[in-house]
Design an enzyme around this catalytic site. Structure first.
Site, PDB file in Angstrom:
ATOM      1  N   PRO A 123      -5.497   8.878   4.895  1.00  0.00           N
ATOM      2  CA  PRO A 123      -4.705   7.856   5.601  1.00  0.00           C
ATOM      3  C   PRO A 123      -5.235   6.464   5.275  1.00  0.00           C
ATOM      4  O   PRO A 123      -6.450   6.277   5.106  1.00  0.00           O
ATOM      5  CB  PRO A 123      -4.913   8.201   7.074  1.00  0.00           C
ATOM      6  CG  PRO A 123      -6.206   8.953   7.119  1.00  0.00           C
ATOM      7  CD  PRO A 123      -6.316   9.695   5.822  1.00  0.00           C
ATOM      8  N   LYS A 124      -4.350   5.514   5.159  1.00  0.00           N
ATOM      9  CA  LYS A 124      -4.763   4.118   4.989  1.00  0.00           C
ATOM     10  C   LYS A 124      -4.946   3.548   6.398  1.00  0.00           C
ATOM     11  O   LYS A 124      -4.023   3.003   6.998  1.00  0.00           O
ATOM     12  CB  LYS A 124      -3.722   3.329   4.197  1.00  0.00           C
ATOM     13  CG  LYS A 124      -4.194   1.944   3.785  1.00  0.00           C
ATOM     14  CD  LYS A 124      -3.183   1.268   2.863  1.00  0.00           C
ATOM     15  CE  LYS A 124      -3.713  -0.085   2.425  1.00  0.00           C
ATOM     16  NZ  LYS A 124      -3.906  -1.022   3.546  1.00  0.00           N
ATOM     17  N   VAL A 125      -6.145   3.713   6.907  1.00  0.00           N
ATOM     18  CA  VAL A 125      -6.447   3.310   8.278  1.00  0.00           C
ATOM     19  C   VAL A 125      -6.369   1.792   8.389  1.00  0.00           C
ATOM     20  O   VAL A 125      -6.878   1.059   7.536  1.00  0.00           O
ATOM     21  CB  VAL A 125      -7.841   3.824   8.688  1.00  0.00           C
ATOM     22  CG1 VAL A 125      -8.171   3.391  10.106  1.00  0.00           C
ATOM     23  CG2 VAL A 125      -7.898   5.347   8.567  1.00  0.00           C
ATOM     24  N   GLY A 278      -0.092   3.533   5.902  1.00  0.00           N
ATOM     25  CA  GLY A 278       0.263   4.217   4.673  1.00  0.00           C
ATOM     26  C   GLY A 278      -0.785   5.249   4.322  1.00  0.00           C
ATOM     27  O   GLY A 278      -1.546   5.705   5.186  1.00  0.00           O
TER      28      GLY A 278
END
Length: 560
Positions: A123-125, A278
């Site tokens: 996950p694009k944290v 994202g």
């Protein structure tokens, strides 16, 4: 080499589509607009990095920064780095933060993945990037991302975050980690809850002076271990053992873009412990850390979620007159995509509402989708330097105007045609606003029922109406003659609901004309006010004239 060229072409095509339309400004106007937006973004940057606060939503900031870059490229100005922090008192990173290149879409990602193997998705944290340096098993230093080479010393702050391991052992005892400090969430569903300005909230907590218990609302997601174990599985296992469990939980092996899309969609809808914007796809094989430089990472890319709301430029303000005579205002937009829908128009509402919003061509507005995918305005996020608003039409229309065509009645007249052709009224399939405009422009209708007199030859020779469609349209017009009396009365705009009209049991024009106010008042959902409107409607000269005309056409219920 061919694949790399394809990726480059894909990126350039995407960029050119995003930047294709440059504002038609003079050099002086361009300089003024760019300067104003530049100053505003600089102010937001100062607030963010020096004060630890944000006066603007993260998504709006990102999109307006992109808009500034677009304008600068259009007019040959030097572009700026987004969110470049001040470097006073900065600390060197042991390993540079590379940043991550964004993929435009699934096709671009697929091309990128084609030449690589051993790929993993994370996950694009959404938070603030940090370097964690461990020496002899203890947290030695924490450094903000800064410009990728230097950042601020956050060691004391990070030591107060209980979710960050202060001691480690084994392979991590002398390690450098890169990750994201994020706001802890319980069951955050990105699709429903959006970004909640998480990045700014984290920055605010980290920049705030003094120690605060609120730092325990933060945690860290480690996404890189420079010079760590070669196998991703070993990397994840060691991180989990040291206390960085989220990395192992939310890192999955993927073989192609379809698998990435599946995981991306899953995380978009799932309950997660953090906000995301994202996914990131990375190769397990990375170069030695001494080769890492900002903006030069070829082993990882990001595929961001489409924003829940988009900043769109207002191209024009238009006025529409509905069948009831009400004037509504519509903003025409430079096209934006929302949930796979191309949005080019948004309804503002009444003239008064438009004036309250104070929207003019050239302004930047935030648009999202309301229920049933209908675009709506959330905010005006930027107003242009030069603002010229059109003058709305005079409010001369009402529910009893424009049954007969005239120059001033053009818009309401067309609205009446669209209404009577709708499924709930006469059910004229295959014709909408564009078709009605074409017919009226060619045949100059006298009133809203003049189309009943059109011949097959006239329809066939109407510009804008396909010849293959003209026969079908003539058939629809003839079928309309067989519609029940109540449908024709609805087409005439009687101010009653269909349920009330059906309950009235009126089956002829003569019967309807002789009904008194008391009769209408007793119908369900009508009342005295609506009953008076019905009386006013049936006594209107235009309505009586239309009734006589329909009688001459032998429409059911109108015959003498």
């Amino acid at each position: 080499m061919k694949v790399w060229m394809a990726i480059l072409i894909s990126i350039l095509c995407w960029q050119s589509s995003a930047w294709a339309v440059c504002p038609a400004w003079s050099p002086a106007r361009a300089q003024e607009e760019i300067s104003r937006l530049q100053q505003q973004i600089k102010q937001w940057d100062d607030d963010y990095w020096k004060e630890g606060k944000s006066e603007v939503e993260d998504g709006v900031y990102d999109q307006l920064s992109a808009r500034l870059t677009q304008w600068q490229r259009c007019f040959g100005n030097e572009t700026r780095d987004v969110m470049m922090p001040p470097l006073n008192g900065a600390v060197m990173h042991p390993v540079a933060h590379t940043g991550v290149r964004k993929m435009a879409d699934k096709n671009a990602l697929s091309l990128w993945m084609r030449e690589r193997s051993d790929l993993w998705v994370q996950p694009k944290v959404d938070g603030v990037a940090v370097t964690l340096v461990y020496r002899d098993g203890k947290l030695n230093k924490a450094i903000s991302r800064g410009n990728g080479l230097k950042g601020e010393d956050w060691t004391q702050k990070v030591r107060l975050i209980s979710a960050v391991p202060q001691t480690v052992s084994g392979p991590l005892a002398n390690s450098t980690l890169q990750g994201e400090i994020f706001l802890k969430r319980k069951g955050h569903i990105q699709q429903q809850m959006g970004g909640i300005n998480a990045r700014a909230k984290v920055a605010g907590l980290m920049m705030r002076q003094g120690n605060s218990d609120t730092l325990n609302s933060l945690a860290v997601f480690v996404w890189a271990w420079p010079d760590g174990p070669h196998l991703m599985t070993d990397r994840l296992k060691d991180l989990a053992t040291a206390g960085f469990t989220l990395t192992q939980t939310y890192t999955r092996a993927v073989k192609n873009a379809d698998e990435v899309a599946h995981v991306r969609n899953e995380w978009w809808k799932a309950k997660l412990p953090f906000v995301t914007d994202g996914v990131v796809v990375r190769a397990a094989k990375e170069p030695e850390s001494r080769h890492w430089l900002p903006g030069q990472a070829e082993w990882l890319v990001a595929w961001k979620y489409q924003p829940v709301a988009q900043v769109a430029e207002v191209k024009a303000i238009q006025f529409a007159v509905g069948k009831s005579g009400k004037i509504s205002v519509v903003a025409s937009l430079a096209p934006v995509m929302l949930d796979d829908k191309k949005i080019q128009r948004v309804n503002i509402g009444s003239v008064r509402r438009w004036q309250e919003w104070d929207i003019a061509p050239g302004d930047q507005i935030l648009v999202s989708l309301a229920g049933q995918g209908i675009p709506r305005i959330d905010d005006v996020v930027w107003r242009g330097a030069e603002r010229t608003k059109p003058t709305p039409p005079e409010n001369r229309f009402n529910s009893l105007t424009c049954y007969f065509a005239s120059d001033v009645c053009q818009e309401q007249f067309i609205s009446r045609l669209v209404w009577l052709g709708s499924k709930q009224v006469l059910g004229l399939d295959g014709i909408g606003e564009a078709g009605w405009r074409a017919l009226h422009q060619t045949h100059r209708f006298e009133h809203i029922f003049s189309w009943l007199l059109l011949t097959p030859e006239q329809l066939q020779n109407t510009p804008g109406i396909a010849k293959s469609k003209s026969a079908q349209l003539w058939h629809q017009f003839n079928l309309a003659r067989q519609q029940p009396f109540t449908r024709w009365v609805m087409a005439m705009g009687i101010p009653l609901t269909r349920a009330a009209l059906n309950a009235s049991d009126e089956r002829s024009w003569s019967q309807l004309l002789f009904s008194k106010e008391q009769f209408w008042q007793q119908l369900p959902g009508t009342g005295s006010g609506r009953a008076r409107q019905v009386i006013e409607w049936k006594e209107n000269a235009q309505i009586k004239k239309l009734g006589s005309w329909l009688a001459a056409q032998q429409i059911t219920g109108f015959e003498p």
